[in-house]
Design a protein around this motif. Structure first.
Motif, PDB file in Angstrom:
ATOM      1  N   ALA A  35     -18.765  62.765 -39.874  1.00  6.80           N
ATOM      2  CA  ALA A  35     -19.987  62.597 -40.654  1.00  6.80           C
ATOM      3  C   ALA A  35     -20.399  63.828 -41.451  1.00  6.80           C
ATOM      4  O   ALA A  35     -21.102  63.708 -42.463  1.00  6.80           O
ATOM      5  N   ILE A  36     -19.968  65.021 -41.022  1.00  7.19           N
ATOM      6  CA  ILE A  36     -20.495  66.274 -41.571  1.00  7.19           C
ATOM      7  C   ILE A  36     -19.362  67.099 -42.147  1.00  7.19           C
ATOM      8  O   ILE A  36     -18.256  67.157 -41.589  1.00  7.19           O
ATOM      9  N   THR A  37     -19.625  67.740 -43.268  1.00  4.81           N
ATOM     10  CA  THR A  37     -18.620  68.580 -43.904  1.00  4.81           C
ATOM     11  C   THR A  37     -18.070  69.631 -42.947  1.00  4.81           C
ATOM     12  O   THR A  37     -18.798  70.176 -42.109  1.00  4.81           O
ATOM     13  N   ASP A  38     -16.788  69.951 -43.113  1.00  5.34           N
ATOM     14  CA  ASP A  38     -16.162  70.994 -42.312  1.00  5.34           C
ATOM     15  C   ASP A  38     -16.674  72.381 -42.675  1.00  5.34           C
ATOM     16  O   ASP A  38     -16.379  73.359 -41.976  1.00  5.34           O
ATOM     17  N   GLY A  39     -17.449  72.475 -43.756  1.00  2.00           N
ATOM     18  CA  GLY A  39     -17.962  73.773 -44.187  1.00  2.00           C
ATOM     19  C   GLY A  39     -18.962  74.392 -43.233  1.00  2.00           C
ATOM     20  O   GLY A  39     -19.209  75.599 -43.292  1.00  2.00           O
ATOM     21  N   PHE A  40     -19.545  73.584 -42.342  1.00  2.00           N
ATOM     22  CA  PHE A  40     -20.433  74.113 -41.315  1.00  2.00           C
ATOM     23  C   PHE A  40     -19.603  74.536 -40.113  1.00  2.00           C
ATOM     24  O   PHE A  40     -18.858  73.734 -39.549  1.00  2.00           O
ATOM     25  N   GLY A  41     -19.725  75.792 -39.694  1.00  5.45           N
ATOM     26  CA  GLY A  41     -19.068  76.246 -38.484  1.00  5.45           C
ATOM     27  C   GLY A  41     -19.947  76.011 -37.274  1.00  5.45           C
ATOM     28  O   GLY A  41     -21.072  75.501 -37.373  1.00  5.45           O
ATOM     29  N   VAL A  42     -19.448  76.386 -36.102  1.00  8.88           N
ATOM     30  CA  VAL A  42     -20.252  76.289 -34.880  1.00  8.88           C
ATOM     31  C   VAL A  42     -19.727  77.326 -33.888  1.00  8.88           C
ATOM     32  O   VAL A  42     -18.511  77.515 -33.745  1.00  8.88           O
ATOM     33  N   ALA A  43     -20.634  78.029 -33.239  1.00  7.74           N
ATOM     34  CA  ALA A  43     -20.237  79.040 -32.259  1.00  7.74           C
ATOM     35  C   ALA A  43     -19.789  78.401 -30.952  1.00  7.74           C
ATOM     36  O   ALA A  43     -18.817  78.833 -30.340  1.00  7.74           O
ATOM     37  N   LEU A  44     -20.505  77.356 -30.521  1.00  9.33           N
ATOM     38  CA  LEU A  44     -20.197  76.676 -29.266  1.00  9.33           C
ATOM     39  C   LEU A  44     -20.456  75.187 -29.458  1.00  9.33           C
ATOM     40  O   LEU A  44     -21.598  74.780 -29.671  1.00  9.33           O
ATOM     41  N   PRO A  45     -19.417  74.351 -29.397  1.00  2.12           N
ATOM     42  CA  PRO A  45     -19.585  72.921 -29.718  1.00  2.12           C
ATOM     43  C   PRO A  45     -20.168  72.115 -28.565  1.00  2.12           C
ATOM     44  O   PRO A  45     -19.545  71.198 -28.035  1.00  2.12           O
ATOM     45  N   VAL A  46     -21.389  72.476 -28.172  1.00  2.48           N
ATOM     46  CA  VAL A  46     -22.128  71.662 -27.208  1.00  2.48           C
ATOM     47  C   VAL A  46     -23.403  71.187 -27.886  1.00  2.48           C
ATOM     48  O   VAL A  46     -23.948  71.876 -28.757  1.00  2.48           O
ATOM     49  N   PHE A  47     -23.882  70.041 -27.498  1.00  2.00           N
ATOM     50  CA  PHE A  47     -25.080  69.439 -28.083  1.00  2.00           C
ATOM     51  C   PHE A  47     -26.242  69.615 -27.107  1.00  2.00           C
ATOM     52  O   PHE A  47     -26.145  69.242 -25.942  1.00  2.00           O
ATOM     53  N   ILE A  48     -27.338  70.180 -27.607  1.00  2.00           N
ATOM     54  CA  ILE A  48     -28.470  70.515 -26.756  1.00  2.00           C
ATOM     55  C   ILE A  48     -29.407  69.316 -26.637  1.00  2.00           C
ATOM     56  O   ILE A  48     -29.758  68.679 -27.630  1.00  2.00           O
ATOM     57  N   ASP A  49     -29.824  69.054 -25.401  1.00  2.00           N
ATOM     58  CA  ASP A  49     -30.773  67.988 -25.125  1.00  2.00           C
ATOM     59  C   ASP A  49     -32.200  68.519 -25.101  1.00  2.00           C
ATOM     60  O   ASP A  49     -33.104  67.917 -25.659  1.00  2.00           O
ATOM     61  N   HIS A  50     -32.407  69.640 -24.426  1.00  2.00           N
ATOM     62  CA  HIS A  50     -33.734  70.244 -24.398  1.00  2.00           C
ATOM     63  C   HIS A  50     -33.612  71.728 -24.049  1.00  2.00           C
ATOM     64  O   HIS A  50     -32.537  72.202 -23.668  1.00  2.00           O
ATOM     65  N   ALA A  51     -34.715  72.443 -24.224  1.00  2.00           N
ATOM     66  CA  ALA A  51     -34.734  73.879 -23.979  1.00  2.00           C
ATOM     67  C   ALA A  51     -35.964  74.239 -23.167  1.00  2.00           C
ATOM     68  O   ALA A  51     -36.978  73.534 -23.172  1.00  2.00           O
ATOM     69  N   ASP A  52     -35.853  75.359 -22.463  1.00  6.55           N
ATOM     70  CA  ASP A  52     -36.967  75.861 -21.662  1.00  6.55           C
ATOM     71  C   ASP A  52     -36.889  77.380 -21.684  1.00  6.55           C
ATOM     72  O   ASP A  52     -36.070  77.976 -20.990  1.00  6.55           O
ATOM     73  N   GLY A  53     -37.705  78.013 -22.530  1.00  5.36           N
ATOM     74  CA  GLY A  53     -37.671  79.468 -22.635  1.00  5.36           C
ATOM     75  C   GLY A  53     -36.314  79.946 -23.102  1.00  5.36           C
ATOM     76  O   GLY A  53     -35.864  79.622 -24.195  1.00  5.36           O
ATOM     77  N   ALA A  54     -35.622  80.706 -22.264  1.00  7.51           N
ATOM     78  CA  ALA A  54     -34.310  81.256 -22.612  1.00  7.51           C
ATOM     79  C   ALA A  54     -33.168  80.448 -22.015  1.00  7.51           C
ATOM     80  O   ALA A  54     -32.056  80.959 -21.856  1.00  7.51           O
ATOM     81  N   VAL A  55     -33.425  79.193 -21.692  1.00  8.40           N
ATOM     82  CA  VAL A  55     -32.397  78.305 -21.157  1.00  8.40           C
ATOM     83  C   VAL A  55     -32.230  77.110 -22.086  1.00  8.40           C
ATOM     84  O   VAL A  55     -33.212  76.480 -22.488  1.00  8.40           O
ATOM     85  N   LEU A  56     -30.990  76.809 -22.429  1.00 12.69           N
ATOM     86  CA  LEU A  56     -30.643  75.630 -23.215  1.00 12.69           C
ATOM     87  C   LEU A  56     -29.891  74.660 -22.319  1.00 12.69           C
ATOM     88  O   LEU A  56     -28.936  75.062 -21.632  1.00 12.69           O
ATOM     89  N   VAL A  57     -30.296  73.393 -22.331  1.00 12.05           N
ATOM     90  CA  VAL A  57     -29.677  72.378 -21.486  1.00 12.05           C
ATOM     91  C   VAL A  57     -28.971  71.373 -22.389  1.00 12.05           C
ATOM     92  O   VAL A  57     -29.606  70.774 -23.265  1.00 12.05           O
TER      93      VAL A  57
END
Length: 446
Positions: A35-57
């Motif tokens: 769906a998305i152009t290859d021109g966008f890079g990614v540091a870590l290919p995980v998808f975030i559901d929610h966040a809490d302060g300095a924690v990403l889930v």
């Protein structure tokens, strides 16, 4: 106001329950590629559901310690309650009108806060925009209008954005400039940044070289000198003592508008409200973005009233400039930054990180440098002859990701790991993440 620190995350991270990326993230990433152009890079290919302060889930239930803050954007965390409250309340009233059509109060309040706190003991005005690159481009426009001059002086290893002009101002070729030229290079002139580790120049020598470049191209041709008080993408390069003050004096002497790009380093990131305060300098114009909106798109140019008001009516603007929802997010960020506990916490974060990283310079040959200020810290990897080691840097960062610590690489040579934890992160949590980084360094350099 409730202290920002009492609203921070729990300490239950990292927790890794699947391979990284997990099955749900892997499936979503496969959809992304369709769906998305290859021109966008990614540091870590995980998808975030929610966040809490300095924690990403993530969507698979893995909990990551966030030492990236969306590249210094989510400095109050990726889900701060005050940001959510203000944004929701504004969205319920109206989402947008365009400030150039009908006005709203939050635009004024953001400008007032910046005018009061941006360094410089003079009358100030602010213009709001949407992105950091927009702020840089508009600063150049304003400086040109004020001076009637065309050229812009920037430094080696600078990063100022991805638009056409800001790509010309950015030093790093790949991935930011590759294949996108030609650029307006005739108006952008580059001079040394006096890199402490690599330039071989002391402060006086570096300033003399900058002045030589200005003289060679004609001082009367320069509208603006644009500098980062700590270079971001260039590798978190901290200026040598006296260098920024010397640049400001050069600009003043030659009638050049001194523009301080605080887009990554500003708004509490270095332990001061603005990174330029460490060097006792103030820009004629100061640029903010990234942390300004806690993840919502907003940027600003703040500066001397006579310079800012030199632009004719209608000469500045943008359809989304200073969007009211983004303004409310900025006002929430200001509440956190105005809490004295926040900058005090940044000092504790710096101590926790440096206690762990500083000794590595003497212990491990390929650790060439540890540098930075506050919660903007970096470690550079190079052989003893300073040959960069981007291969090792990438391998160490990947090991951190697998262990549940989100780190980013940076630097002109891709051989620097940068640490940008949220300013409200518990130092104990940051320390836990850095301990994992140190373990990866020791294992991969043994």
């Amino acid at each position: 106001m409730t202290s920002a620190l009492t609203e921070a995350t729990h300490l239950d991270a990292p927790v890794i329950v699947t391979e990284i990326p997990g099955p749900r993230s892997a499936a979503l990433h496969a959809e992304r590629t369709r769906a998305i152009t290859d021109g966008f890079g990614v540091a870590l290919p995980v998808f975030i559901d929610h966040a809490d302060g300095a924690v990403l889930v993530d969507v698979d239930g893995n909990r990551f310690i966030d030492l990236a803050s969306g590249i210094a954007v989510t400095s109050v965390g990726a889900a701060h309650p005050r940001v959510a409250e203000r944004v929701a309340a504004q969205a319920a009233r109206f989402t947008h009108t365009c400030f150039m059509v009908t006005e709203y109060e939050s635009f004024i309040r953001v400008a007032e806060w910046l005018n009061a706190r941006v360094p410089g003991d003079w009358d100030k005005r602010t213009a709001l925009f949407s992105t950091g690159a927009e702020a840089v481009e508009n600063a150049v426009k304003i400086a040109r209008k004020h001076t009637g001059r065309p050229r812009v002086l920037v430094l080696d290893e600078a990063y100022h954005g991805r638009s056409l002009l800001t790509m010309a101002m950015t030093a790093k070729e790949h991935p930011y400039r590759t294949g996108f030229g030609p650029f307006p290079e005739d108006v952008v002139v580059r001079a040394t940044n006096g890199n402490r580790l690599r330039s071989g120049l002391d402060t006086d020598e570096a300033l003399a070289e900058v002045e030589r470049v200005i003289t060679e191209h004609g001082p009367e041709m320069f509208a603006a000198m644009v500098v980062e008080p700590i270079q971001g993408e260039g590798g978190f390069n901290v200026p040598q003592p006296g260098f920024l003050a010397g640049l400001a004096e050069l600009a003043r002497r030659h009638g050049i508008v001194f523009v301080v790009d605080e887009i990554q380093a500003g708004l509490g990131r270095t332990g001061r409200m603005f990174a330029s305060e460490h060097d006792g300098v103030a820009g004629d114009l100061t640029l903010t973005a990234k942390a300004l909106g806690a993840g919502l798109p907003i940027s600003a140019v703040t500066g001397r009233a006579d310079i800012m008001n030199s632009v004719h009516v209608g000469g500045l603007g943008g359809t989304y400039a200073g969007n009211p929802i983004a303004c409310e997010a900025a006002l929430a960020v200001f509440e956190v930054l105005d809490d004295p506990a926040t900058l005090a916490n940044v000092a504790r974060i710096e101590s926790a990180v440096r206690d762990r990283l500083d000794p590595l310079v003497a212990e491990i040959a390929v650790v060439a440098d540890v540098r930075g200020r506050g919660a903007m810290l970096a470690i550079e990897f190079a052989d003893t002859d300073l040959t960069p080691r981007p291969d090792l840097t990438a391998e160490i960062s990947r090991a951190c990701h697998q262990a549940g610590v989100l780190t980013l690489t940076t630097g002109t040579h891709g051989n620097v790991i940068r640490l940008l934890p949220p300013l409200i992160a518990e130092p104990e949590l940051v320390a836990r993440g850095v301990d994992i980084l140190v373990a990866a360094i020791r294992e991969l350099t043994a």
